[in-house]
Write a protein that holds these residues in place. Structure first.
Motif, PDB file in Angstrom:
ATOM      1  N   ASP A  32       7.039  -6.668 -17.493  1.00 13.64           N
ATOM      2  CA  ASP A  32       7.479  -5.649 -18.445  1.00 13.64           C
ATOM      3  C   ASP A  32       6.823  -5.945 -19.789  1.00 13.64           C
ATOM      4  N   LYS A  33       6.106  -4.978 -20.328  1.00 13.15           N
ATOM      5  CA  LYS A  33       5.380  -5.200 -21.581  1.00 13.15           C
ATOM      6  C   LYS A  33       6.293  -5.596 -22.736  1.00 13.15           C
ATOM      7  N   ASN A  34       7.476  -5.022 -22.778  1.00 16.79           N
ATOM      8  CA  ASN A  34       8.370  -5.252 -23.917  1.00 16.79           C
ATOM      9  C   ASN A  34       9.053  -6.612 -23.879  1.00 16.79           C
ATOM     10  N   THR A  35       9.485  -7.055 -22.709  1.00 14.90           N
ATOM     11  CA  THR A  35      10.249  -8.300 -22.644  1.00 14.90           C
ATOM     12  C   THR A  35       9.438  -9.507 -22.209  1.00 14.90           C
ATOM     13  N   GLU A  36       8.307  -9.299 -21.573  1.00 16.57           N
ATOM     14  CA  GLU A  36       7.519 -10.430 -21.050  1.00 16.57           C
ATOM     15  C   GLU A  36       6.094 -10.482 -21.578  1.00 16.57           C
ATOM     16  N   GLN A  37       5.760  -9.583 -22.480  1.00 21.47           N
ATOM     17  CA  GLN A  37       4.415  -9.508 -23.031  1.00 21.47           C
ATOM     18  C   GLN A  37       3.364  -9.422 -21.923  1.00 21.47           C
ATOM     19  N   ALA A  38       3.649  -8.619 -20.913  1.00 21.59           N
ATOM     20  CA  ALA A  38       2.724  -8.455 -19.789  1.00 21.59           C
ATOM     21  C   ALA A  38       1.477  -7.689 -20.231  1.00 21.59           C
ATOM     22  N   GLU A  39       0.366  -8.030 -19.626  1.00 24.71           N
ATOM     23  CA  GLU A  39      -0.887  -7.324 -19.871  1.00 24.71           C
ATOM     24  C   GLU A  39      -0.884  -5.988 -19.113  1.00 24.71           C
ATOM     25  N   ASP A  40      -1.787  -5.090 -19.476  1.00 21.73           N
ATOM     26  CA  ASP A  40      -1.853  -3.776 -18.819  1.00 21.73           C
ATOM     27  C   ASP A  40      -2.012  -3.895 -17.310  1.00 21.73           C
ATOM     28  N   HIS A  41      -2.831  -4.844 -16.866  1.00 19.90           N
ATOM     29  CA  HIS A  41      -3.083  -4.989 -15.429  1.00 19.90           C
ATOM     30  C   HIS A  41      -1.897  -5.604 -14.677  1.00 19.90           C
ATOM     31  N   GLU A  42      -0.872  -6.047 -15.396  1.00 13.64           N
ATOM     32  CA  GLU A  42       0.315  -6.640 -14.768  1.00 13.64           C
ATOM     33  C   GLU A  42       1.497  -5.661 -14.673  1.00 13.64           C
ATOM     34  N   THR A  43       1.305  -4.447 -15.125  1.00 17.04           N
ATOM     35  CA  THR A  43       2.373  -3.448 -15.107  1.00 17.04           C
ATOM     36  C   THR A  43       1.990  -2.295 -14.187  1.00 17.04           C
ATOM     37  N   PRO A  44       2.915  -1.501 -13.727  1.00 17.09           N
ATOM     38  CA  PRO A  44       4.350  -1.614 -13.958  1.00 17.09           C
ATOM     39  C   PRO A  44       4.990  -2.609 -12.995  1.00 17.09           C
ATOM     40  N   ARG A  45       6.153  -3.105 -13.356  1.00 13.98           N
ATOM     41  CA  ARG A  45       6.924  -3.968 -12.456  1.00 13.98           C
ATOM     42  C   ARG A  45       7.395  -3.107 -11.286  1.00 13.98           C
ATOM     43  N   HIS A  46       7.282  -3.654 -10.086  1.00 12.81           N
ATOM     44  CA  HIS A  46       7.674  -2.898  -8.893  1.00 12.81           C
ATOM     45  C   HIS A  46       8.096  -3.856  -7.784  1.00 12.81           C
TER      46      HIS A  46
END
Length: 71
Positions: A32-46
């Motif tokens: 999750d970009k907001n809570t885990e500072q994920a990169e674009d290629h790591e989203t969306p969580r599924h």
């Protein structure tokens, strides 16, 4: 080969490659970009779900193993 209760936890094939059993189940993949500072290629969580058990190699395939399989 899809009944994990009858499958061994590990398996070694004819050229000594070691495999581990992955049972059926699910896990969350991605971030999750907001809570885990994920990169674009790591989203969306599924959710990723495996309906059947399978074996996966414990180690990277060596050139020697690849050649033994491909020849």
């Amino acid at each position: 080969m899809n009944e994990p209760e009858k499958m061994k936890d590990t398996y070694t094939n004819s050229i000594s490659m070691d495999f581990g059993l992955i049972p059926p189940g699910s896990f969350r993949m991605g971030g999750d970009k907001n809570t885990e500072q994920a990169e674009d290629h790591e989203t969306p969580r599924h959710i990723v779900k495996f309906s059947k058990a399978f074996y996966i190699s414990k180690y990277a395939v060596t050139q020697e193993q690849w050649s033994a399989i491909m020849d």
